[in-house]
Design a protein around this motif. Structure first.
Motif, PDB file in Angstrom:
ATOM      1  N   GLY A  97       0.901  -1.077  -0.015  1.00  0.00           N
ATOM      2  CA  GLY A  97      -0.178  -0.159  -0.156  1.00  0.00           C
ATOM      3  C   GLY A  97       0.757   1.236   0.081  1.00  0.00           C
ATOM      4  O   GLY A  97       1.853   1.293   0.794  1.00  0.00           O
ATOM      5  N   GLY A  99       0.480   5.645   0.464  1.00  0.00           N
ATOM      6  CA  GLY A  99      -0.490   6.772   0.507  1.00  0.00           C
ATOM      7  C   GLY A  99       0.472   8.070   0.257  1.00  0.00           C
ATOM      8  O   GLY A  99       1.550   8.324   0.564  1.00  0.00           O
ATOM      9  N   TRP A 108      -4.773   6.578  -0.866  1.00  0.00           N
ATOM     10  CA  TRP A 108      -4.091   5.350  -0.779  1.00  0.00           C
ATOM     11  C   TRP A 108      -4.702   4.449  -1.897  1.00  0.00           C
ATOM     12  O   TRP A 108      -5.707   4.231  -2.331  1.00  0.00           O
ATOM     13  CB  TRP A 108      -4.430   4.497   0.515  1.00  0.00           C
ATOM     14  CG  TRP A 108      -3.832   4.917   1.761  1.00  0.00           C
ATOM     15  CD1 TRP A 108      -4.192   6.112   2.394  1.00  0.00           C
ATOM     16  CD2 TRP A 108      -2.715   4.450   2.264  1.00  0.00           C
ATOM     17  NE1 TRP A 108      -3.533   6.386   3.631  1.00  0.00           N
ATOM     18  CE2 TRP A 108      -2.371   5.518   3.442  1.00  0.00           C
ATOM     19  CE3 TRP A 108      -1.896   3.453   1.993  1.00  0.00           C
ATOM     20  CZ2 TRP A 108      -1.317   5.110   4.155  1.00  0.00           C
ATOM     21  CZ3 TRP A 108      -0.700   3.476   2.584  1.00  0.00           C
ATOM     22  CH2 TRP A 108      -0.511   4.182   3.787  1.00  0.00           C
TER      23      TRP A 108
END
Length: 382
Positions: A97, A99, A108
């Protein structure tokens, strides 16, 4: 490799110093942390850590973008140096992930790691890479490809995912990829090269045109240098899509191979039918980039975060996790796709709706905030 995790409870205030795991294995770094702690106490240690080094944080994983390398006209590879707490023990094929702060909000997305799953070289900076294709409807993906400047600090979520290549690899393998679906597979191939496990691999890859093909030069070089790797490229605008019902015409022994497939939803659905029809569904491993969502309905409502006392009005299509982040509430998360179960919290009152299935959840249940939206007013135990 000794893991160097920084553990801190979600309920601990910023002024409470977190326990650093792995201090005995990294005494030099721990000594520096201790000195910094004595200097900054009783102020905000995480803020001082950021002043010393933006990658140092006791509360979250961070990374610095070192390079944005153009791959095709609408795709780029991001080279990222992770900070404290990031584990490089990920498996080839997993995703991470990322962001990015845009217009005052952290946005995100999850992207496949394209770097090989190996430890970094001794004494040198350890990095990871992701390769992003700018999508017409993808605000963040377009920014990552065309607008992200080297030096940008990003947030990271730990690597996740079950679409992985085991070690050792199966004796015979087939990769079935199309478009950006090649991204998790390139990590597998790079890892297999390092492990000297390129034995018997057939790779079928499709893209609209030759100029759209990611890693084309690298794949061609791999085929030349490794007799055990056979590559078949297909340009769909001129040759049409691969007909999986006639796969035997292309790969005669496909039924005997463990297959990893990643690409458009239609291709993956066809593959499931073909492998199931052949009675070998367990030989097929799929990775889907998109979460299929039910058609939105309902007007949303007021989401109240009980512990923090904050609330926000949202529509019926906004994930509860996104709603929380809009008012400064950082809930736990992992994949942000409804897979890893890291984002589960309690629903105190009201109803929420699963964006994938349309199923509504009642008060007293635990719900996944990344794939659930308000179905009327609701209260979360956050």
């Amino acid at each position: 490799m000794a893991k160097n995790y920084i553990k801190v409870s979600a309920n601990v205030a910023d002024t409470v110093r977190p326990t650093v795991a792995g201090a005995k294995q990294r005494p030099g770094w721990h000594a520096l942390r201790t000195i910094a702690g004595r200097i900054t106490t009783p102020l905000l240690p995480d803020d001082y850590l950021k002043l010393a080094n933006p990658l140092w944080s006791a509360r979250e994983l961070r990374g610095r973008v070192l390079e944005v390398r153009q791959e095709t006209e609408d795709s780029a590879t991001l080279v990222i140096k992770p900070g404290w707490g990031f584990s490089f023990d990920y498996e080839p094929g997993q995703y991470v992930g990322i962001g990015v702060l845009l217009e005052g909000r952290w946005r995100w997305r999850s992207y496949s790691l394209t770097s090989p799953a190996e430890k970094g070289s001794a004494g040198g900076p350890r990095t990871i890479t992701i390769t992003v294709k700018a999508m017409p409807e993808g605000f963040l993906s377009s920014h990552l490809v065309n607008g992200l400047a080297p030096g940008t600090i990003v947030r990271l979520a730990a690597p996740q995912g079950n679409f992985v290549m085991p070690d050792p690899a199966p004796a015979s393998v087939m990769f079935l990829t199309a478009g950006s679906g090649i991204t998790p597979v390139i990590s597998m191939l790079r890892t297999l090269v390092r492990r000297d496990q390129i034995t018997d691999i057939v790779h079928l890859h499709s893209a609209p045109t030759e100029s759209d093909m990611l890693f084309a030069e690298e794949l061609a070089g791999l085929e030349k240098s490794h007799p055990g790797y056979r590559l078949q490229l297909r340009t769909t605008r001129t040759q049409g899509r691969l007909d999986l019902s006639r796969l035997a015409d292309v790969v005669a022994d496909w039924r005997d191979r463990q297959t990893w497939a990643c690409g458009p939803e239609g291709m993956l659905n066809d593959a499931e039918k073909v492998w199931a029809g052949a009675g070998i569904p367990d030989n097929l491993h799929l990775e889907r980039f998109a979460v299929s969502r039910a058609a939105p309905h309902g007007a949303g409502g007021t989401v109240t975060f009980e512990r923090s006392g904050k609330e926000i009005e949202v529509d019926g299509a906004t994930p509860l996790m996104d709603a929380g982040e809009q008012v400064g509430i950082r809930m736990p998360f992992g994949c942000r796709m409804g897979i890893c179960q890291s984002c589960v919290v309690g629903l105190v009152d009201g109803h929420v709706r699963d964006l994938r299935t349309g199923v509504e959840h009642d008060p007293g249940t635990r719900i996944q905030t990344c794939v659930s939206a308000a179905s009327g007013d609701c209260v979360l135990d956050v």
